[in-house]
Design an enzyme around this catalytic site. Sequence first.
Site, PDB file in Angstrom:
ATOM      1  N   HIS A 173     -13.339  10.300  -7.119  1.00 59.35           N
ATOM      2  CA  HIS A 173     -12.815  11.563  -6.620  1.00 59.35           C
ATOM      3  C   HIS A 173     -11.287  11.552  -6.599  1.00 59.35           C
ATOM      4  CE1 HIS A 173     -16.863  11.105  -4.797  1.00 59.35           C
ATOM      5  NE2 HIS A 173     -16.960  12.379  -5.114  1.00 59.35           N
ATOM      6  N   CYS A 270     -13.722  11.841   3.377  1.00 60.67           N
ATOM      7  CA  CYS A 270     -15.081  12.191   2.955  1.00 60.67           C
ATOM      8  C   CYS A 270     -15.985  12.566   4.118  1.00 60.67           C
ATOM      9  CB  CYS A 270     -15.734  11.011   2.223  1.00 60.67           C
ATOM     10  SG  CYS A 270     -15.014  10.584   0.652  1.00 60.67           S
TER      11      CYS A 270
END
Length: 328
Positions: A173, A270
């Site tokens: 990511h 996250c």
Amino acid sequence: MMQNPFDFKYTHAVVCRVPNSLKEATFRQRGLSKIEAIDIDKAKEDHNEYILTLRKIGLDVIELQSDDTLPDSTFIDCVSVICNGTALIAKPHLISRKKEAEIVKSVLRKEGLNIVEIKDPIATLDGSDVLFTGREFFVGLSKRTNIIGAKAVASAFPEYPVALIKLKKGVYHLKAYISVAGPDILAIGSSEIAKDILRQIKDISEYKKYHLITLADIAGVNCLYLNNTLIHCCKDELLNSAKLFASKIDYPRIEIKNKEFSKINRYLTCRSLLFTKCKIYSILSSRYYTNLAIIMKKQDFSQNEDCSQAEIQKCEKNFQSKTKDNEN
């Protein structure tokens, strides 16, 4: 485009408890057999510390129950992008994560946020590929996020510039390589991948005065800045990164553990969705919409320090939409 930068002040967070099935996510995400196994008990303990830290900073934390049928559900920021009272519901490339998006959408709607959904069936968008600096959005294009998903970010948040970052094949990511460490401060890794991302940002960003903190430990790059406080990995896990943050940052810092989650390349941002629920949001989330028009006339929300002008406009638009639905 919005001229004043976002202040990263939040009132609420949504988190999800760690399911026992997290180990399943480990092997599916990495696709490798030779990895260090996650200690579920330690992961739960570390996540509880994370939630407690958010509460200490002053957030009202909404905890979702763990669900063993959703092994990835702790990593909740993948399924939504939230800014100025609008929640863009992401479109995970994994079918198994679509249920998570529906659950989060329901929670955020109940909290009074303006929900925006992506209608294009071929769009993909992962919230962990979306970096908001307070002045603009950067969206990493990868196997998880495509150009159509990135356009949805621009459509949902027209008050901010949106720029695209091309991530190399095999890259995790976007926020694993760069994150916000403070007002106009970016934490960036020292790897070749991170350098390529930074080069692109320098070329395409509208704001050119970001300050950089370069860290050698990739696991230490991802940090969480909110309410004038920086949350980063503790010195027991990443000594050099913790020392560097201590030397560069002059506002409050909190060190926490992330070792178990870093084994599968999952980091601090996250594990929560952050948003501001000002007074007008609280009113909007009430069932009694018929009283809202009267309340809005009696109160001058433009003088409410808890609400930015952009938030007020979005709330009013949201209210008008809901009023029409009620009339129908």
